[in-house]
Design an enzyme around this catalytic site. Structure first.
Site, PDB file in Angstrom:
ATOM      1  N   GLU A 111       0.844  -1.191   0.000  1.00  0.00           N
ATOM      2  CA  GLU A 111       0.000   0.000   0.000  1.00  0.00           C
ATOM      3  C   GLU A 111       0.887   1.250   0.000  1.00  0.00           C
ATOM      4  OE1 GLU A 111      -2.193   0.257   3.624  1.00  0.00           O
ATOM      5  OE2 GLU A 111      -3.102   2.182   3.147  1.00  0.00           O
TER       6      GLU A 111
ATOM      7  N   ASP B 120      -7.843   1.765   6.775  1.00  0.00           N
ATOM      8  CA  ASP B 120      -7.603   1.840   5.336  1.00  0.00           C
ATOM      9  C   ASP B 120      -6.920   0.583   4.820  1.00  0.00           C
ATOM     10  OD1 ASP B 120      -8.800   4.085   4.562  1.00  0.00           O
ATOM     11  OD2 ASP B 120      -6.957   5.312   4.348  1.00  0.00           O
TER      12      ASP B 120
ATOM     13  N   ASP C  94      -4.163  -0.412   9.787  1.00  0.00           N
ATOM     14  CA  ASP C  94      -5.263   0.483  10.175  1.00  0.00           C
ATOM     15  C   ASP C  94      -6.491   0.191   9.305  1.00  0.00           C
ATOM     16  OD1 ASP C  94      -4.604   1.429   7.685  1.00  0.00           O
ATOM     17  OD2 ASP C  94      -3.781   3.351   8.397  1.00  0.00           O
TER      18      ASP C  94
ATOM     19  N   ASP D  15      -0.836  -1.115   5.819  1.00  0.00           N
ATOM     20  CA  ASP D  15      -0.786  -0.580   7.173  1.00  0.00           C
ATOM     21  C   ASP D  15      -1.798  -1.311   8.048  1.00  0.00           C
ATOM     22  OD1 ASP D  15       1.025   1.264   6.288  1.00  0.00           O
ATOM     23  OD2 ASP D  15      -0.470   2.872   6.013  1.00  0.00           O
TER      24      ASP D  15
END
Ligand code: 0RA
Length: 647
Positions: free
Chosen positions: A429, A506, A504, A502
């Site tokens: 990403e 997203d 998180d 990541d």
């Protein structure tokens, strides 16, 4: 059918038998087991012809221990007087090629297998012994031949036969000609049973004296029983249909049934007792009549509206079992093709078409409830055909796009060596994480594909639009194994495809979008366990002497308990330098990977539809409550062993 009277002059005289022994293949195809049985069919067919003529109703076949066989019928018996050549008629039949009523187009048998039979003379030529017994006119005649030459030349009256009539022929295939002279019970059984189905009421008895086996075939309902035999155990919502009649001298019998949950098509046809394996004009007519009858009915009852196309023949015949049994006068009988298994008689097409159209039409009009069920099933078959056609067209479009040579792998940072078994693809990403990954990787076997934009939702995007998306396209090209229907896992450039995002929301969202894409368009990748999720640590814990990583809060507590430490919380991959990224997330020796598996395909399918499909409400609820992959319960996430997985 009007009976014709045969006389000796009906039998034409042709030539001698030496030619047959020199080139047996020309007459019976081969000299193996097939050719051997061909001899038997020649003899049996003559008796069958007598039954077709309505003159015999019992045929007996006996296989003897000495490799000979006997065929007996209770017909009129071969004529025994003198032939116009001056020789006894049976001698002409057995010693002259092509002799016999069946080859005479102007008279002879009205209905017979005709062109198929090569006659009794061929059997005689290829047998070391033939014995003929004829019973008629109150007498029994006997004649015996050896190797095609008559030993007892004159028919002898050996005793009084009473009022019995018929023909009995025993022949022993010549072992000097055949590679085997062993008759096969099951081969004979199948053929005789089929003939018994085709001639209603005819009794055919088979005895095998080698082992005492014995069977009798007799079917008073003829091809209806044939149909029942073929469809045993199958579901249908109607009784077998049976139509019979005569048109333009062609007599027709049709038995048919539509299976309720079967999809194959099994149409078999016979002409004068010969299995027309390659179809021909009669089958063409049958199909045309059937298609017309169902379409007419479907329109009349408005199952099909004006703008709807007709049902195709294949839609109509899905699940159909049918037996077509017709008899054609010798005068117009015509076979085609290499093996003469195809009817060529042009008249048969129109006759069958109008017959079937009319009879099936009546049936539909009369049995509305069954008709409606059948039409319903056929309309569903048409819809399925249309859906399959669309899917193929889509696949073609997509293939075109995928195969276009573009610079789409430009973003890929490839491995140094090509080795699909060892190589890994990291889908990363963002560009900055991509940079660290590129620096940190082992370039001999690790490739990096940075994703810039958002990945499209594969569940809500048409395949051809998906492929307009750069992220998806570069993914397809990097993996190199195609897409959708054309996906071929054996072409994959990587055995591990690792999603690295990541930790998180997203990142979790990107994971689920990628997994959705793989699940829909590269299903095997997931089925075969090629897809993994990388696990970057959440914390770095630094003491005065060294540092360690923690992947969750429990580990963090353990590392920090009673110590003076500095804790760094990683918000994204970008916060790690390349060495840290290698050490924690990419190095096979020290990393943790999660392998994506599908335990229950249907369940996963349904879940993906809810989560990624058209309906907004369930998806919004789910995302609000659950966006983090531990909760992605449509995939079972299993911890793969850290490292050590390379030889
Ligand atoms: C020619 C004419 C007639 C019968 C047959 C042949 C005939 C041949 C075979 C071979 C095996 N079984 C057979 N049964 C009959 C008819 C003669 C008449 O009009 O009586």
């Amino acid at each position: 059918m009007a009976k014709q009277s045969y006389t000796e002059k009906d039998i034409q005289v042709l030539e001698g038998l030496e030619a047959v022994r020199k080139r047996p293949g020309m007459y019976i195809g081969s000299t193996d087991s097939r050719g051997l049985h061909h001899l038997l069919w020649e003899i049996v067919d003559n008796s069958i012809d007598e039954a077709l003529a309505g003159e015999a109703n019992v045929i007996q076949v006996t296989i003897h221990k000495d490799y000979s066989a006997t065929v007996t019928d209770n017909g009129r018996g071969i004529p025994i007087g003198r032939h116009k050549s001056g020789r006894p008629t049976p001698e002409v039949v057995f010693c002259t090629l092509h002799a016999g009523g069946k080859f005479d187009a102007s008279g002879g048998y009205k209905v017979s297998g005709g062109l198929h039979g090569v006659g009794s003379a061929v059997v005689n030529a290829l047998s070391s012994k033939v014995e003929v017994r004829i019973r008629r006119d109150g007498k029994e005649f006997y004649q015996k031949y050896e190797k095609g030459g008559s030993v007892i030349r004159t028919p002898k009256v050996i005793n009084y036969s009473g009022n019995r009539t018929g023909t009995e022929i025993t022949f022993k295939p010549d072992p000097a000609i055949f590679s085997t002279t062993r008759f096969d019970y099951n081969t004979i059984r199948e053929r005789l049973k089929e003939s018994a189905f085709l001639i209603k009421g005819l009794k055919i008895k088979l005895d095998d004296e080698r082992n005492g086996k014995s069977e009798t075939f007799q079917f008073k309902n003829g091809i209806i029983e044939f149909l029942e035999d073929k469809t045993k155990g199958r579901k249908s919502f109607h009784e077998p249909l049976f139509f019979e009649g005569t048109k333009d001298g062609i007599s027709i019998e049709v038995a048919m049934q539509f299976g309720a949950d079967s999809y194959g098509e099994d149409v078999v046809s016979f002409v004068n007792n010969i299995n027309t394996k390659d179809g021909g004009t009669h089958e063409t007519g049958f199909r045309a009549g059937l298609t017309r009858a169902f379409n007419d009915y479907a329109r009349m009852k408005e199952f099909l509206k004006d703008r709807d196309p007709n049902l195709e023949g294949s839609d109509i015949r899905e699940g159909l079992t049918a037996i077509i049994n017709i008899r054609i006068p010798e005068t117009i009988l015509q076979f085609e093709g290499q093996t003469k298994n195809k009817l060529g008689t042009p008249e048969a097409k129109n006759v069958l078409e109008s017959f079937v159209n009319e009879r099936v039409g009546f049936f539909l009009a009369e049995k509305g409830e069954i008709a409606n069920k059948l039409i319903d099933k056929m309309i569903r078959a048409a819809a399925a055909r249309e859906a399959a056609r669309k899917a193929r067209a889509d696949a073609r479009k997509v293939k075109k796009i995928v195969s276009k040579k573009t610079n789409l792998t430009g973003k890929l940072v490839p491995t140094q060596k090509k080795n699909p078994d060892k190589n890994e693809l990291f889908i990363v990403e963002g560009d900055s994480a991509g940079g660290s990954a590129k620096q940190g990787r082992d370039s001999t076997f690790q490739a990096i594909l940075p994703l810039r934009g958002k990945v499209l939702n594969a569940e809500r995007t048409k395949p051809e639009d998906l492929l307009k998306n750069e992220e998806i396209l570069s993914l397809v090209h990097s993996i190199g194994a195609g897409f959708g229907q054309d996906f071929n896992i054996s072409k994959s450039n990587y055995k591990k495809i690792i999603i690295m995002t990541d930790a998180d929301d997203d990142g979790a969202h990107i994971q689920i979008l990628l997994l959705t894409f793989f699940f829909r368009y590269m299903t095997e990748l997931i089925e075969e366990g090629y897809v993994y999720i990388a696990q970057p640590p959440l914390y770095k814990v630094t003491t005065r002497k060294d540092y360690q990583y923690a992947w969750n809060d429990d580990e963090l507590r353990e590392l920090t308990a009673g110590k003076n430490v500095m804790i760094q919380r990683y918000k994204g991959l970008g916060e790690m330098n390349y060495e840290q990224l290698w050490e924690t997330t990419m190095n096979p020796e020290t990393r943790t990977l999660i392998q994506v598996k599908i335990e229950d395909f249907d369940y996963a399918d349904e879940k993906i539809e809810i989560l990624m499909g058209d309906q907004v409400e369930p998806r919004r609820n789910w995302i609000e409550n659950n966006v983090s992959f531990e909760n992605v319960d449509n995939f079972t996430l299993e911890k793969a062993e850290a490292g050590g997985d390379y030889e």
